[in-house]
Design a protein around this motif. Sequence first.
Motif, short mmCIF file in Angstrom:
data_model
loop_
_atom_site.label_atom_id
_atom_site.label_comp_id
_atom_site.label_asym_id
_atom_site.label_seq_id
_atom_site.Cartn_x
_atom_site.Cartn_y
_atom_site.Cartn_z
N VAL A 28 42.23 0.13 24.74
CA VAL A 28 41.29 1.18 24.66
C VAL A 28 39.68 0.60 25.52
O VAL A 28 39.82 1.38 26.80
N GLU A 29 39.55 0.01 24.78
CA GLU A 29 38.13 -0.92 25.14
C GLU A 29 38.45 -1.33 26.90
O GLU A 29 37.52 -0.59 27.94
N ASP A 30 39.39 -1.80 27.19
CA ASP A 30 40.26 -3.27 28.03
C ASP A 30 40.06 -2.45 29.41
O ASP A 30 40.08 -2.36 30.43
N ILE A 31 40.19 -0.73 29.17
CA ILE A 31 40.55 0.08 30.15
C ILE A 31 39.83 1.06 30.14
O ILE A 31 39.37 2.78 31.07
N ASN A 32 38.65 1.42 29.68
CA ASN A 32 37.15 1.63 29.70
C ASN A 32 37.35 3.28 28.57
O ASN A 32 36.70 4.03 29.40
N GLY A 33 38.19 3.19 27.62
CA GLY A 33 38.44 4.48 26.76
C GLY A 33 37.99 4.69 25.76
O GLY A 33 36.98 3.40 25.71
N THR A 34 38.03 5.44 25.12
CA THR A 34 37.87 5.54 23.61
C THR A 34 38.96 5.87 22.86
O THR A 34 39.90 6.57 23.61
N THR A 90 39.71 7.70 18.23
CA THR A 90 39.03 7.95 17.53
C THR A 90 40.92 8.50 16.60
O THR A 90 41.31 8.65 16.79
N PHE A 91 39.84 7.76 15.06
CA PHE A 91 41.44 8.21 13.80
C PHE A 91 40.86 9.32 13.66
O PHE A 91 39.67 9.06 12.28
N THR A 92 41.81 10.62 12.83
CA THR A 92 41.11 10.84 11.92
C THR A 92 42.54 11.23 10.77
O THR A 92 43.52 11.04 11.69
N SER A 93 41.82 11.27 9.96
CA SER A 93 42.88 11.35 8.72
C SER A 93 42.37 11.36 7.36
O SER A 93 41.26 10.94 6.93
N GLN A 94 43.06 11.96 6.59
CA GLN A 94 42.98 11.50 4.96
C GLN A 94 44.44 11.15 4.40
O GLN A 94 45.16 11.62 4.83
N SER A 95 43.80 10.40 3.14
CA SER A 95 44.92 10.60 2.01
C SER A 95 45.88 11.51 2.01
O SER A 95 45.48 12.91 1.35
N GLY A 96 47.27 11.47 1.94
CA GLY A 96 48.01 13.44 2.12
C GLY A 96 48.20 14.12 3.11
O GLY A 96 49.28 14.15 2.84
N ASN A 97 47.64 13.41 4.35
CA ASN A 97 47.13 15.33 4.85
C ASN A 97 48.17 14.36 6.52
O ASN A 97 47.37 14.70 7.53
N GLY A 98 48.41 13.06 6.70
CA GLY A 98 48.68 12.96 7.92
C GLY A 98 47.49 11.56 8.87
O GLY A 98 46.70 11.61 8.38
N THR A 99 48.05 11.64 10.15
CA THR A 99 47.30 10.76 10.78
C THR A 99 47.02 11.70 12.68
O THR A 99 48.45 11.53 12.75
N THR A 100 45.79 12.13 12.73
CA THR A 100 45.81 12.32 14.62
C THR A 100 44.92 10.47 14.66
O THR A 100 43.74 10.45 14.46
N VAL A 101 45.55 10.33 15.80
CA VAL A 101 45.40 9.08 17.17
C VAL A 101 44.96 10.25 18.20
O VAL A 101 45.72 10.95 18.95
N ASN A 102 43.22 10.17 18.26
CA ASN A 102 42.65 10.32 19.70
C ASN A 102 42.78 9.52 21.07
O ASN A 102 41.92 8.85 20.41
N VAL A 103 42.93 9.53 21.92
CA VAL A 103 42.32 8.78 23.33
C VAL A 103 42.30 9.25 24.36
O VAL A 103 43.02 10.05 24.73
N LYS A 104 41.04 8.52 24.97
CA LYS A 104 40.45 9.23 25.79
C LYS A 104 40.13 8.34 27.09
O LYS A 104 39.32 7.17 27.52
N ILE A 105 40.36 8.39 28.24
CA ILE A 105 40.85 7.46 29.25
C ILE A 105 40.57 7.38 30.51
O ILE A 105 40.90 9.05 31.21
N PRO A 106 39.48 7.15 31.52
CA PRO A 106 39.31 8.10 32.71
C PRO A 106 40.49 8.22 33.68
O PRO A 106 40.76 7.39 34.04
N TYR A 107 40.36 8.89 34.16
CA TYR A 107 41.16 9.69 35.74
C TYR A 107 41.76 8.82 36.73
O TYR A 107 42.23 8.20 36.88
N LYS A 108 40.42 9.15 37.22
CA LYS A 108 39.46 8.03 38.52
C LYS A 108 38.78 7.47 38.35
O LYS A 108 37.67 7.11 37.23
#
Length: 672
Positions: A646-652, A654-672
């Motif tokens: 992600v860092e290599d393509i100038n993006g960001t 984030t990992f959102t997770s709690q034990s027992g409640n699954g995990t969400t991975v959110n990636v944001k990458i510039p389009y233009k």
Amino acid sequence: MKLIFPLILLSAFINLANAQRDNKLFDSIYKYRELSNNSSFSKEDRIKFIKRAITLSKKTKQDTTILKSKRQLAYTYLLTGEYNAFEKLTLENLERAKELNDSTAIAYTNNILGYYNYQIASDNSESYKYYLEALKYFDALGKLPEKASALITLAKIQDEEKDHLGSEQNAIKALRILNSIEKDQDVSEEMYYVLNLLGIVSLKLENYNQSISFHNQSLDLIDNIENGEELEIMSLNDLANSYREQGNYKESLEIFKQILEDPLLKEDMSFYGLVLDNYSFTKFLSGSYVYDEVEQNLKESLKISINQQDPYTELAASIDLSKFYKENKKIDSSLKYAKKSFKLSKEIPMNDLLLESMRILADLTEGEESKSYLEKHIKLSDSLLRVERAVRNKHARIELQTDQLEAENEQISRENLYLLILSAGLLLTAILVYLFISQRAKNRKLKLIQVQQKANEDIYNLMLSQQDKVDEARTLEKKRISEELHDGVLGRLFGTRLSLDSINFKDGKDAMMTRANYIGQLKIIEEDIRKISHELNTDFVSGSGFMDIVSELIENQTKAYGLTYEFNYTDDISWDSVSNKTKINIYRIIQESMQNIYKHANAKAIKISISLEKDVICLDIIDDGEGFDTSKSKKGIGLKNMMSRVEDINGTITFTSQSGNGTTVNVKIPYK
């Protein structure tokens, strides 16, 4: 009548004398061939003997006899280390065998060229090609032991080139053939080697139970093999490794202990060092060990490998020591041996252990140094993946080319046979039916010309018809665009212009609002014109190819991992305008994330979405697994890989997770 009888006697006497002379000639040829095989003679004498056999073979004027003696000379060159002479002569022999259509000579010559390229020239590609050709001739000749032997070597080459599935398939084919042959010393030894290979390949494919079964079957054959004690020790070592990878440390340790107690082991100190390392590291993995004992044994293994100048065991012992110290929080010692293994694995080279060394060094170091090892790991991993795919494609391509060549040769043989039959028929009937054949040939030629003319006319008419269709399509498209511009765009543009003229001299808020409304309509008309222009220039072949690739990845991996999935994506993103670098990293992030979910999350379902928000590509990956505490959990190599990409393509990311409640991975990458 008085003259005929003496002539018959004279003819019989001459034939008998010729037969006796030929028998003596062949006896001499066989004698010189045998002498060339006798290793008690010098290299020069052995070559001299077989060259004498070739000279005598030429006197027989029998091509197969001459070729066989030349093949023997090539074999003598191979045994005596004259490799350049061997290769040159063997290639000549192969061409001659093809000219004579000598299937047996073609089979064995291809086989020995495969052996030379595999064992001596270390050219797996050439070896694979020759063994594949030999295999087809052995199959046609019904030579089952030779066919099985060729399949085993093909499987070994595929295993070395990391085409493990292909290796497994060819090894199983060889095993089936060997099972159908009456067992003797040679067959039992071949069966041992193929079963041992299947055990090794199954382990690499992570089929642990199957690997253990194959190794046990190979051990059952040891009693049927002369001097099989050394083979037994090696098979036991492979079997213990399979148990270890399966997680059955108790069974693995018992087998390693059995090997170490065998007095025969210390006759090969290099192998002793390897077994000692395997035993000690398995002790460490089991979790039930004495620190000083394991440390001492691992260091002893390393010392033995250095003394024996065995870089492979030295590498294994170094990396195992690094893992041992790392687990026991002795970071400096772990780092020392990790760097040693990193250096050794580059020198040998051993890519699998090089990747492992870089992974350990990335965990042990910090900052830019850790990032450097991580980037090297990613680069090498991607490179090896490309190489593995290329090798599999190369093997398939060699097989395809061989099949095509074989088909062409069969076609040429058939054509030659037809030509021979036709020539014989013409020779026998030429005098009686010459005029008839001549007239029929003329009629056939005339008919062929007529057929050709008819075919040319049909082709011309078809081309005219196709051109008419193209012209008609162009006319319809011009008409459609004309109507769309005239009835749609120009009509609306005219109406808007009149409306603007009517309020041109009006002031006030209402006039401004009306003008703004008509300006908005002009923008819509502008977009319509742009759309029509775009349609005239769009290449309809290009499309959402990248999304097809991602969809296939998600479908294949979720099927392999036993997950249900939901994949949503927007059509707003023009992937043709997105750089290949960005697409590759998005693909790898999804792939890495799904591997992490499979390995660690114990999830049942996964949801993946790709959307476009304010010129930002948003990638969301959600699972219903066990989750983890993001503030406490240490980031492993998988998460670091994703963050680095992600860092290599100038993006960001984030990992959102709690034990027992699954995990969400959110990636944001510039389009233009």
